[in-house]
Design an enzyme around this catalytic site. Structure first.
Site, PDB file in Angstrom:
ATOM      1  N   HIS A  72       0.851  -1.187   0.000  1.00 41.93           N
ATOM      2  CA  HIS A  72       0.000   0.000   0.000  1.00 41.93           C
ATOM      3  C   HIS A  72       0.888   1.238   0.000  1.00 41.93           C
ATOM      4  O   HIS A  72       1.677   1.422   0.925  1.00 41.93           O
ATOM      5  CB  HIS A  72      -0.907   0.027   1.237  1.00 41.93           C
ATOM      6  CG  HIS A  72      -2.090  -0.875   1.113  1.00 41.93           C
ATOM      7  ND1 HIS A  72      -3.201  -0.762   1.909  1.00 41.93           N
ATOM      8  CD2 HIS A  72      -2.344  -1.895   0.258  1.00 41.93           C
ATOM      9  CE1 HIS A  72      -4.087  -1.692   1.557  1.00 41.93           C
ATOM     10  NE2 HIS A  72      -3.588  -2.396   0.565  1.00 41.93           N
ATOM     11  N   LYS A 296       0.961   0.140  14.965  1.00 43.00           N
ATOM     12  CA  LYS A 296       2.361   0.077  15.400  1.00 43.00           C
ATOM     13  C   LYS A 296       2.729  -1.108  16.300  1.00 43.00           C
ATOM     14  O   LYS A 296       3.918  -1.419  16.432  1.00 43.00           O
ATOM     15  CB  LYS A 296       2.726   1.377  16.150  1.00 43.00           C
ATOM     16  CG  LYS A 296       2.849   2.584  15.259  1.00 43.00           C
ATOM     17  CD  LYS A 296       4.130   2.547  14.448  1.00 43.00           C
ATOM     18  CE  LYS A 296       4.103   3.436  13.240  1.00 43.00           C
ATOM     19  NZ  LYS A 296       3.871   2.747  11.970  1.00 43.00           N
ATOM     20  N   TYR A 384       4.045   6.632   9.780  1.00 45.07           N
ATOM     21  CA  TYR A 384       3.194   5.486   9.451  1.00 45.07           C
ATOM     22  C   TYR A 384       3.985   4.375   8.774  1.00 45.07           C
ATOM     23  O   TYR A 384       3.804   3.196   9.084  1.00 45.07           O
ATOM     24  CB  TYR A 384       2.012   5.925   8.567  1.00 45.07           C
ATOM     25  CG  TYR A 384       0.921   4.879   8.513  1.00 45.07           C
ATOM     26  CD1 TYR A 384      -0.140   4.906   9.416  1.00 45.07           C
ATOM     27  CD2 TYR A 384       0.963   3.844   7.592  1.00 45.07           C
ATOM     28  CE1 TYR A 384      -1.130   3.931   9.400  1.00 45.07           C
ATOM     29  CE2 TYR A 384      -0.019   2.857   7.562  1.00 45.07           C
ATOM     30  CZ  TYR A 384      -1.061   2.909   8.469  1.00 45.07           C
ATOM     31  OH  TYR A 384      -2.037   1.938   8.454  1.00 45.07           O
TER      32      TYR A 384
HETATM   33  P1  RFL Z   1       1.632 -11.422  21.881  1.00 43.65           P
HETATM   34  O1  RFL Z   1       1.162 -11.538  20.462  1.00 43.65           O
HETATM   35  O2  RFL Z   1       0.643 -11.013  22.904  1.00 43.65           O
HETATM   36  O3  RFL Z   1       2.258 -12.838  22.261  1.00 43.65           O
HETATM   37  C1  RFL Z   1       2.593 -13.161  23.589  1.00 43.65           C
HETATM   38  C2  RFL Z   1       2.551 -14.673  23.755  1.00 43.65           C
HETATM   39  O4  RFL Z   1       2.960 -15.010  25.070  1.00 43.65           O
HETATM   40  C3  RFL Z   1       2.062 -15.995  25.599  1.00 43.65           C
HETATM   41  N1  RFL Z   1       2.078 -15.884  27.079  1.00 43.65           N
HETATM   42  C4  RFL Z   1       2.747 -16.736  27.870  1.00 43.65           C
HETATM   43  N2  RFL Z   1       3.493 -17.821  27.605  1.00 43.65           N
HETATM   44  C5  RFL Z   1       4.041 -18.489  28.659  1.00 43.65           C
HETATM   45  N3  RFL Z   1       3.849 -18.119  29.956  1.00 43.65           N
HETATM   46  C6  RFL Z   1       3.108 -17.041  30.268  1.00 43.65           C
HETATM   47  N4  RFL Z   1       2.928 -16.659  31.555  1.00 43.65           N
HETATM   48  C7  RFL Z   1       2.518 -16.292  29.203  1.00 43.65           C
HETATM   49  N5  RFL Z   1       1.736 -15.181  29.155  1.00 43.65           N
HETATM   50  C8  RFL Z   1       1.484 -14.960  27.860  1.00 43.65           C
HETATM   51  C9  RFL Z   1       0.719 -15.652  24.973  1.00 43.65           C
HETATM   52  O5  RFL Z   1      -0.167 -16.777  24.967  1.00 43.65           O
HETATM   53  C10 RFL Z   1       1.146 -15.220  23.571  1.00 43.65           C
HETATM   54  O6  RFL Z   1       1.154 -16.301  22.665  1.00 43.65           O
HETATM   55  O7  RFL Z   1       2.885 -10.429  22.014  1.00 43.65           O
HETATM   56  P2  RFL Z   1       4.057 -10.064  20.978  1.00 43.65           P
HETATM   57  O8  RFL Z   1       4.685 -11.320  20.412  1.00 43.65           O
HETATM   58  O9  RFL Z   1       4.901  -9.062  21.654  1.00 43.65           O
HETATM   59  O10 RFL Z   1       3.310  -9.389  19.718  1.00 43.65           O
HETATM   60  C11 RFL Z   1       2.656  -8.147  19.863  1.00 43.65           C
HETATM   61  C12 RFL Z   1       1.477  -8.049  18.876  1.00 43.65           C
HETATM   62  O11 RFL Z   1       0.675  -9.214  19.009  1.00 43.65           O
HETATM   63  C13 RFL Z   1       0.642  -6.782  19.099  1.00 43.65           C
HETATM   64  O12 RFL Z   1       1.461  -5.678  19.360  1.00 43.65           O
HETATM   65  C14 RFL Z   1      -0.247  -6.444  17.865  1.00 43.65           C
HETATM   66  O13 RFL Z   1      -1.209  -7.441  17.659  1.00 43.65           O
HETATM   67  C15 RFL Z   1      -0.945  -5.092  18.045  1.00 43.65           C
HETATM   68  N6  RFL Z   1      -1.832  -4.741  16.932  1.00 43.65           N
HETATM   69  C16 RFL Z   1      -1.330  -4.210  15.751  1.00 43.65           C
HETATM   70  N7  RFL Z   1       0.010  -4.078  15.576  1.00 43.65           N
HETATM   71  C17 RFL Z   1       0.504  -3.627  14.375  1.00 43.65           C
HETATM   72  O14 RFL Z   1       1.739  -3.499  14.244  1.00 43.65           O
HETATM   73  N8  RFL Z   1      -0.300  -3.283  13.317  1.00 43.65           N
HETATM   74  C18 RFL Z   1      -1.653  -3.398  13.416  1.00 43.65           C
HETATM   75  O15 RFL Z   1      -2.332  -3.155  12.407  1.00 43.65           O
HETATM   76  C19 RFL Z   1      -2.219  -3.841  14.672  1.00 43.65           C
HETATM   77  N9  RFL Z   1      -3.549  -3.965  14.808  1.00 43.65           N
HETATM   78  C20 RFL Z   1      -3.211  -4.900  17.060  1.00 43.65           C
HETATM   79  C21 RFL Z   1      -4.054  -4.487  15.973  1.00 43.65           C
HETATM   80  C22 RFL Z   1      -3.785  -5.458  18.212  1.00 43.65           C
HETATM   81  C23 RFL Z   1      -5.149  -5.596  18.298  1.00 43.65           C
HETATM   82  N10 RFL Z   1      -5.656  -6.216  19.481  1.00 43.65           N
HETATM   83  C24 RFL Z   1      -6.631  -7.244  19.487  1.00 43.65           C
HETATM   84  C25 RFL Z   1      -5.003  -5.990  20.754  1.00 43.65           C
HETATM   85  C26 RFL Z   1      -5.414  -4.606  16.047  1.00 43.65           C
HETATM   86  C27 RFL Z   1      -5.981  -5.128  17.222  1.00 43.65           C
HETATM   87  C28 RFL Z   1      -7.487  -5.203  17.274  1.00 43.65           C
HETATM   88  C1  PHB Z   2      -6.089  -4.254  10.774  1.00 43.51           C
HETATM   89  O1  PHB Z   2      -6.447  -5.070  11.633  1.00 43.51           O
HETATM   90  O2  PHB Z   2      -6.130  -4.524   9.550  1.00 43.51           O
HETATM   91  C2  PHB Z   2      -5.597  -2.931  11.201  1.00 43.51           C
HETATM   92  C3  PHB Z   2      -5.633  -2.569  12.539  1.00 43.51           C
HETATM   93  C4  PHB Z   2      -5.178  -1.311  12.923  1.00 43.51           C
HETATM   94  C5  PHB Z   2      -4.694  -0.425  11.958  1.00 43.51           C
HETATM   95  C6  PHB Z   2      -4.639  -0.789  10.638  1.00 43.51           C
HETATM   96  C7  PHB Z   2      -5.095  -2.053  10.254  1.00 43.51           C
HETATM   97  O3  PHB Z   2      -4.278   0.816  12.326  1.00 43.51           O
END
Ligand code: RFL
Ligand code: PHB
Length: 389
Positions: A72, A296, A384
């Protein structure tokens, strides 16, 4: 069992770190609390910065991403049902990759399996020991039996609710937090995306976002109250609300269908300092959370992985500890800039409960400035697509 690096958490940051270390001949063990199917079922991030794409390529994980991901070169912003485009390529000469976290995680697990990497899932009561000594270890329980992993370093990749951060003494750990008074209701549907690029919309009824996973899989979000429950939102109510908040031409084009996933995520900004204590290093969501508005979170987890991997590789290769000693400082410098960007996007685009007509006008004029100012667009685009590592 003995390993060089014991990684707590088998999410994207733990898996990527293990894969990069493996390529340098450094062995690791990952301890993951959940079942693998659960980790692979999570629907989360959608947008990868150029730096994250490069890091995945460096770990030989680029092949499916190149084939199935979407470049994109811009995004749409909208205010009061009228949109305009920010051209990343024209402003800063870079683009982003739309490739879901679910797919990234699947690729990472496949790579760990192919390399014979050890990922122990369903590891309960994971507990680090001796973090302030030269001989740390981690115990865990699986199928009712306790095991111990002796190691050189313990890496906390266990997300916001993990155990690692709690091991840092209270008089050492500093926490900074903002909890936002709203959440995002997200819907995944097997429908063609409404737009070929993302749409971030400010509207007096609240924020909305149109995103995607592929040609027939769309991801949409609307800002909701924290007291709302996903089950309380019918599909029809969701589509109606989304249509009200996005530009009219997009609302007219929107193809709706049954939701295949629907959930509410709270929004939070959070940073823990320092990101290292003794032999423990925190990575990703274990150390910091951003509201998703700037896309992020995953990218920030990956830039932590980049700094820590470089530090650990220099330690094992050359006996040079400068990288691990400076890890917390270097990672936090970038973390805070991304926290600022995510906070500013969130503040500009959401409706706050106590928002006055003046506040609404402030948001609309910030968006109007962005629409016409090359300088403002450059600043947004630079953040971004991802600040340099
Ligand atoms: P995670 O993915 O939370 O993984 C952590 C893992 O550790 C396990 N765990 C344990 N294991 C052993 N012992 C314990 N005591 C434990 N406690 C936990 C868990 O089961 C899990 O498997 O962390 P990590 O690897 O640092 O990754 C971070 C990302 O997952 C997170 O920052 C992103 O998902 C955030 N996020 C987005 N980030 C982006 O860069 N671009 C996006 O577009 C974006 N959109 C989003 C998002 C997060 C969202 N939610 C649901 C919070 C959109 C949403 C809706
Ligand atoms: C996505 O889940 O596709 C997503 C989430 C947060 C953003 C952009 C995309 O800021």
């Amino acid at each position: 069992m003995r390993t060089q690096v014991c990684i707590i958490g088998g999410g994207p940051s733990g898996l990527l770190l293990a894969q990069l270390l493996h390529r340098d001949g450094i062995d690791s063990v990952i301890l993951e609390r959940r079942e693998r199917a659960h980790v692979l079922g999570r629907i989360r991030a959608g947008v990868l910065e150029q730096g994250s794409v490069d890091l995945l390529r460096r770990a030989s994980l680029g092949e499916r991403m190149e084939r199935e991901g979407f470049h994109h070169s811009g995004t749409y912003l909208a205010a009061a049902n009228r949109g305009f485009r920010i051209d990343f390529e024209a402003r800063v000469g870079k683009s982003v990759m739309v490739y879901g976290q679910t797919e990234v995680t699947r690729d990472l697990y496949a790579a760990r399996d192919a390399a014979g990497g050890i990922v122990i899932d369903r590891a309960e009561r994971v507990t680090p020991w001796g973090l302030d000594s030269n001989a740390p270890s981690v115990t865990y329980v699986r199928d009712g039996r306790e095991h111990r992993v002796a190691c050189d370093f313990v890496i906390g990749c266990d997300g916001f609710h993990g155990v690692s951060r709690t091991c840092i003494p209270k008089d050492v750990l500093r926490e900074f937090e903002r909890v936002y008074p709203f959440g995002w209701l997200g819907v995944l549907s097997e429908t063609p995306p409404v737009s070929h690029e993302l749409i971030y919309a400010n509207h007096p009824r609240g924020f909305a976002l149109c995103s995607m996973r592929n040609d027939n899989l769309s991801r949409y979000y609307v800002q909701v109250q924290l007291s709302d429950r996903a089950e309380g939102w019918t599909d029809a109510a969701f589509w109606d609300e989304l249509k009200r908040r996005i530009p009219e031409d997009a609302a007219d084009r929107l193809i709706t269908g049954p939701s295949i996933e629907k959930s509410i995520a709270p929004l939070r900004s959070y940073v823990a300092e320092p990101m290292r204590w003794g032999r423990l290093f925190l990575v990703g969501d274990a150390a910091h959370i951003v509201p998703p508005t700037g896309a992020k979170g995953l990218n920030l987890a990956f830039s932590d992985v980049h700094y820590l991997h470089a530090g650990l590789a220099a330690h094992y290769r050359d006996g040079d500890d400068d990288g691990i000693d400076r890890y917390s400082h270097r990672a936090l410098a970038r973390v805070w800039k991304c926290e600022r960007f995510s906070w500013s996007m969130t503040t500009m685009l959401h409706r706050f409960p106590d928002q006055s007509p003046f506040d609404q006008r402030m948001q609309e004029s910030e968006l109007a400035w962005l629409e016409t100012s090359v300088a403002a667009q450059t600043a947004l685009a630079e953040n971004y697509v991802g600040l340099p590592y």
